[in-house]
Scaffold this active site. Structure first.
Site, PDB file in Angstrom:
ATOM      1  N   LYS A 133       0.860  -1.184   0.000  1.00 24.56           N
ATOM      2  CA  LYS A 133       0.000   0.000   0.000  1.00 24.56           C
ATOM      3  C   LYS A 133       0.891   1.227   0.000  1.00 24.56           C
ATOM      4  O   LYS A 133       1.722   1.406   0.889  1.00 24.56           O
ATOM      5  CB  LYS A 133      -0.904  -0.009   1.236  1.00 24.56           C
ATOM      6  CG  LYS A 133      -1.806   1.219   1.305  1.00 24.56           C
ATOM      7  CD  LYS A 133      -2.768   1.136   2.453  1.00 24.56           C
ATOM      8  CE  LYS A 133      -3.606   2.390   2.534  1.00 24.56           C
ATOM      9  NZ  LYS A 133      -4.490   2.370   3.697  1.00 24.56           N
ATOM     10  N   ARG A 153     -11.003   9.756   2.074  1.00 21.95           N
ATOM     11  CA  ARG A 153     -10.866  10.443   3.369  1.00 21.95           C
ATOM     12  C   ARG A 153     -12.028  11.405   3.587  1.00 21.95           C
ATOM     13  O   ARG A 153     -12.457  11.601   4.720  1.00 21.95           O
ATOM     14  CB  ARG A 153      -9.500  11.121   3.461  1.00 21.95           C
ATOM     15  CG  ARG A 153      -8.374  10.084   3.539  1.00 21.95           C
ATOM     16  CD  ARG A 153      -6.990  10.695   3.561  1.00 21.95           C
ATOM     17  NE  ARG A 153      -5.964   9.648   3.396  1.00 21.95           N
ATOM     18  CZ  ARG A 153      -4.686   9.878   3.073  1.00 21.95           C
ATOM     19  NH1 ARG A 153      -4.275  11.125   2.904  1.00 21.95           N
ATOM     20  NH2 ARG A 153      -3.834   8.881   2.947  1.00 21.95           N
ATOM     21  N   LYS A 165       1.155  10.065   5.410  1.00 19.67           N
ATOM     22  CA  LYS A 165       1.357   8.704   5.908  1.00 19.67           C
ATOM     23  C   LYS A 165       2.638   8.086   5.369  1.00 19.67           C
ATOM     24  O   LYS A 165       2.769   6.861   5.315  1.00 19.67           O
ATOM     25  CB  LYS A 165       0.117   7.845   5.569  1.00 19.67           C
ATOM     26  CG  LYS A 165      -1.182   8.423   6.148  1.00 19.67           C
ATOM     27  CD  LYS A 165      -2.379   7.483   6.013  1.00 19.67           C
ATOM     28  CE  LYS A 165      -3.637   8.096   6.645  1.00 19.67           C
ATOM     29  NZ  LYS A 165      -4.801   7.200   6.605  1.00 19.67           N
ATOM     30  N   LYS A 183      -2.376  -1.486  -3.645  1.00 19.78           N
ATOM     31  CA  LYS A 183      -3.195  -0.283  -3.599  1.00 19.78           C
ATOM     32  C   LYS A 183      -2.329   0.947  -3.687  1.00 19.78           C
ATOM     33  O   LYS A 183      -1.317   0.996  -3.011  1.00 19.78           O
ATOM     34  CB  LYS A 183      -3.933  -0.283  -2.255  1.00 19.78           C
ATOM     35  CG  LYS A 183      -4.917   0.825  -2.099  1.00 19.78           C
ATOM     36  CD  LYS A 183      -5.564   0.669  -0.770  1.00 19.78           C
ATOM     37  CE  LYS A 183      -6.409   1.888  -0.531  1.00 19.78           C
ATOM     38  NZ  LYS A 183      -6.685   2.060   0.855  1.00 19.78           N
ATOM     39  N   TYR A 199     -15.384   0.835  -6.467  1.00 23.05           N
ATOM     40  CA  TYR A 199     -16.665   1.503  -6.231  1.00 23.05           C
ATOM     41  C   TYR A 199     -17.582   1.341  -7.446  1.00 23.05           C
ATOM     42  O   TYR A 199     -18.765   1.629  -7.363  1.00 23.05           O
ATOM     43  CB  TYR A 199     -16.429   2.980  -5.902  1.00 23.05           C
ATOM     44  CG  TYR A 199     -15.508   3.127  -4.693  1.00 23.05           C
ATOM     45  CD1 TYR A 199     -16.008   2.986  -3.402  1.00 23.05           C
ATOM     46  CD2 TYR A 199     -14.134   3.325  -4.848  1.00 23.05           C
ATOM     47  CE1 TYR A 199     -15.167   3.056  -2.302  1.00 23.05           C
ATOM     48  CE2 TYR A 199     -13.289   3.403  -3.752  1.00 23.05           C
ATOM     49  CZ  TYR A 199     -13.810   3.263  -2.482  1.00 23.05           C
ATOM     50  OH  TYR A 199     -12.966   3.319  -1.402  1.00 23.05           O
TER      51      TYR A 199
HETATM   52  C1  PBG Z   1      -7.390   3.434   5.678  1.00 23.26           C
HETATM   53  C2  PBG Z   1      -7.740   3.228   4.273  1.00 23.26           C
HETATM   54  C3  PBG Z   1      -7.596   4.133   3.221  1.00 23.26           C
HETATM   55  C4  PBG Z   1      -8.186   3.547   2.122  1.00 23.26           C
HETATM   56  C5  PBG Z   1      -8.647   2.287   2.501  1.00 23.26           C
HETATM   57  N1  PBG Z   1      -8.349   2.100   3.825  1.00 23.26           N
HETATM   58  C6  PBG Z   1      -7.058   5.513   3.206  1.00 23.26           C
HETATM   59  C7  PBG Z   1      -5.726   5.809   3.731  1.00 23.26           C
HETATM   60  O1  PBG Z   1      -4.867   4.949   3.876  1.00 23.26           O
HETATM   61  O2  PBG Z   1      -5.510   6.979   4.030  1.00 23.26           O
HETATM   62  C8  PBG Z   1      -8.311   4.214   0.770  1.00 23.26           C
HETATM   63  C9  PBG Z   1      -9.398   3.702  -0.094  1.00 23.26           C
HETATM   64  C10 PBG Z   1      -9.685   4.559  -1.257  1.00 23.26           C
HETATM   65  O3  PBG Z   1      -9.060   5.612  -1.520  1.00 23.26           O
HETATM   66  O4  PBG Z   1     -10.608   4.192  -1.991  1.00 23.26           O
HETATM   67  N2  PBG Z   1      -6.287   2.859   6.199  1.00 23.26           N
END
Ligand code: PBG
Length: 321
Positions: free
Chosen positions: A190, A200, A213, A244, A309
């Site tokens: 990720k 968010r 992050k 991701k 989505y």
């Molecule tokens: C949280 C999380 C995130 C997403 C899924 N779980 C956001 C992040 O890491 O800030 C993002 C999903 C998306 O953008 O569709 N840990």
């Protein structure tokens, strides 16, 4: 080459990969209260659902042949704190939605995120002290969050927090408490990404997030590191792995799928969704075709499935042929 491309039937005959509703995981946002769905402004076509409506969505998923829905809670400021303690509340929104869905539509899988960001006042995925994320302390809380969700009936846990060593600890905690069959889909690779912005907004973290992050999510310039991340998570007990964001990282999807021969998923993130939806709304691209093309690209890269989505829309189109 042209001979095999001349008819629809020849193209179908030699097509190398296929996309079906069974390849899709549908992420949904849940909210407190009842009544009408709340549209997410930065994700045209996506809404936050009450628990009641989430159950109807699960029925829709079943009817469309979508095997799994992923739940993400919208959490207001008053339920958030420094330690994200609402994550451990057995009566929290995600647990209530999970129980309601598993009771009404047990044949649909429920995936719950393991990360504290929907519950923290600072929007980070773990415990932060003096501006630093505390890996081990966060893992302790994440294990308890995972157990809380497993108790509610969650089938698949998706640790998206990116702390080191959490898969082993979560697996151990689950086994010790009798949840030996609860699956783990690790967010193995990720990346710290600009493509999470609309998500968010949807969970209510965007205005709260302090900093970024980058000290725990991956650097997008890196490739080999994704192999090390995935190898660790698999050794620690992950049943499935995920990459991701999705489309900008197809090289990583292809590499992990080939290297580990594990069910490898891709997350078509909120930002990727928003780009297609917005361009389509403006009449700049054909949104439906772009949707199908991107979803098929994940399959071509070797993904076992896609979190998207677009899942209900794509499944509907696939069923109608
Ligand atoms: C949280 C999380 C995130 C997403 C899924 N779980 C956001 C992040 O890491 O800030 C993002 C999903 C998306 O953008 O569709 N840990």
């Amino acid at each position: 080459m042209r001979r095999l491309r001349q008819h629809d039937w020849t193209r179908r005959l030699v097509r190398e990969t296929s996309l079906t509703p069974a390849d899709l995981i549908w992420p949904i946002f849940v909210r407190e209260g009842s009544g009408t769905d709340e549209p997410v402004a930065s994700m045209p076509g996506v809404s936050r659902y009450s628990v009641e409506r989430a159950v109807e969505v699960a029925r829709e998923a079943r009817d469309l042949g979508i095997p799994v829905i992923a739940l993400f809670p919208f959490t207001t400021r008053d339920k958030r704190d420094e330690g994200g303690t609402e994550a451990l509340n057995e009566g929290n929104l995600v647990c209530r939605a999970t129980r309601a869905i598993k009771e009404a539509v047990p044949e649909v899988g429920v995936l719950c995120d393991v990360a504290l960001d929907p519950y923290t006042s600072h929007g980070h995925d773990g415990i932060v002290r003096e501006g630093r994320i505390c890996n081990d302390e966060s893992v302790d809380v994440l294990c308890r969050q995972a157990l809380t969700q497993a108790k509610a009936g969650c089938d698949i846990l998706g640790p998206s927090d990116m702390m080191d060593g959490r898969i082993a600890m979560i697996r151990e905690a689950l086994d010790a408490e009798g949840f030996r069959d609860t699956m783990i889909m690790s967010y193995a690779a990720k990346y710290a990404s600009a493509f999470y912005g609309p998500f968010r907004d949807a969970v209510g973290s965007n205005d709260l997030l302090k900093g970024d992050k980058r000290t725990y999510q991956m650097d997008y310039a890196n490739r080999d590191e994704a192999l090390r991340e995935a190898a660790q998570d698999i050794a620690e007990g992950a049943d499935m792995i995920m990459v991701k964001p999705g489309l900008p990282y197809l090289d990583i999807v292809a590499r992990l799928a080939a290297e580990f021969e594990m069910p490898t998923f891709a997350y078509q993130t909120s930002g990727e969704y928003a780009m297609i939806a917005a361009a389509s709304q403006n009449g700049w691209i054909d949104g439906e075709r772009a949707m199908m093309e991107t979803l098929s690209a994940f399959k071509r890269a070797g993904a076992a499935g896609i979190l998207s989505y677009f899942a209900p829309k794509a499944a509907r189109m696939l069923r109608e042929g």
